[in-house]
Scaffold this active site. Structure first.
Site, mmCIF file in Angstrom:
data_model
loop_
_atom_site.group_PDB
_atom_site.id
_atom_site.type_symbol
_atom_site.label_atom_id
_atom_site.label_comp_id
_atom_site.label_asym_id
_atom_site.label_seq_id
_atom_site.Cartn_x
_atom_site.Cartn_y
_atom_site.Cartn_z
ATOM 1 N N HIS A 1 0.820 -1.213 0.000
ATOM 2 C CA HIS A 1 0.000 0.000 0.000
ATOM 3 C C HIS A 1 0.852 1.259 0.000
ATOM 4 C CE1 HIS A 1 -4.253 -1.369 1.419
ATOM 5 N NE2 HIS A 1 -3.722 -2.233 0.573
ATOM 6 N N GLU B 1 -6.582 -0.854 -5.768
ATOM 7 C CA GLU B 1 -7.507 -0.008 -5.031
ATOM 8 C C GLU B 1 -7.156 1.451 -5.295
ATOM 9 O OE1 GLU B 1 -7.768 -1.475 -0.741
ATOM 10 O OE2 GLU B 1 -6.167 -2.681 -1.595
#
Length: 326
Positions: free
Chosen positions: A38, A107
């Site tokens: 991330h 995402e």
């Protein structure tokens, strides 16, 4: 027999702590370790987001037995697939063949940061398919030139490539993605404990393909006190209640905070096994075992109790999980 893994949550721990946890998790008996990848945490309360690939390189040198995987990397916007192919090949060499490249469609939280926008889901799936084909081609060790709908590759050659390339695990969520990616991937990644996903993946594989592993992930929150565990899970993991249909499209931790502001502690406790009772924690993992997942990665929510979990809880919990799987 189901294999049980440990999750290196880059959103909730700093890089040195993650490497230390990886070593302790191997000592505690986990079979494999997966890392998130991330650019940002889901919630500001989590507070971390170190570069996963630097952490993974350190983990590869600090451990000797556990398999290591990304869970998952998006090879389409923030990373060009040619770059992913190179770093995955390097990781496999550093890990002496213990690395699996887990891939997914990504995402918005992580991919929007490079300013290229966030495409609709069908386009993201098209991009992922093209990226997988490029990575496969580069892992042959041949010179690759590619002109596709989304990516260009000009005379690229991964010079340090492991023999046989790198196993690819691909995240899927339903029939459409299974049909597309089962012929391209080596292993299945899925978050929902649904046997139909595993069966569909197996049916969509070529007849002569070797057996696939199915890799799931389950959050739990151990704490010495049940209310303490619920409080921690709510603080750190209330974003989890939105489901991936929502989570994939939110761009910032502020968006996740707004989307999860009405998630109650009871809601979190209903979806994440919390507390000191190891049998209750096993019950939280059991649906994935019963669905037929070959590999289940455990997430211990929160950094604050992570070391105590690894030192005091991991070994007896693993014994109970393996007994349940047997």
């Amino acid at each position: 027999m189901t294999r049980f893994g440990y999750t290196l949550m880059t959103e909730q721990s700093g890089p040195k702590d993650l490497v230390r946890y990886a070593v302790r998790a191997e000592q505690a008996g986990f079979d494999f370790e997966v890392s998130s990848d991330h650019y940002s945490p889901w919630l500001t309360e989590q507070g971390h987001a170190p570069y996963a690939w630097s952490v993974l390189g350190a983990v590869a040198h600090a451990t000797s037995r556990v398999e290591i995987a990304t869970y998952v990397t998006c090879p389409t916007i923030r990373y060009h697939p040619a770059v992913v192919a190179q770093k995955a090949a390097t990781m496999q060499l550093l890990a002496d063949g213990r690395f699996i490249l887990g891939l997914g469609a990504g995402e918005n939280l992580n991919e929007h940061v490079v300013g290229e926008g966030w495409p609709p889901v069908d386009q993201r799936q098209d991009m992922l398919q093209e990226a997988v084909q490029i990575i496969r081609a580069l892992h042959t060790g041949e010179v690759v030139t590619w002109q596709g709908d989304y990516f260009r590759v000009d005379s690229a050659h991964v010079w340090d490539v492991p023999e046989g390339g790198v196993p690819l695990a691909i995240a899927v969520s339903g029939d459409k993605s299974i049909e597309r990616f089962a012929p391209l991937g080596d292993h299945l990644i899925a978050t929902d404990p649904e046997a139909a996903l595993i069966e569909g993946w197996a049916d969509a594989r070529p007849a002569d393909a070797p057996p696939s592993r199915s890799i799931g992930q389950v959050p739990i929150c151990w704490a010495p006190d049940k209310q303490q565990a619920i409080d921690l899970a709510h603080e750190q993991f209330r974003w989890f209640g939105g489901g991936w249909g929502v989570n994939a499209d939110l761009p910032t931790p502020h968006g996740f905070a707004a989307a999860s502001q009405f998630v109650r502690k009871d809601d979190v406790a209903a979806s994440i096994a919390c507390g000191p009772d190891l049998d209750e924690l096993v019950q939280g993992v059991l649906p994935h075992i019963q669905a037929g997942f070959t590999d289940v990665a455990i997430v211990q929510v929160g950094d604050v109790l992570q070391q105590q979990f690894l030192d005091e809880v991991a070994e007896p919990l693993l014994a109970k999980l393996r007994a349940a799987a047997a």
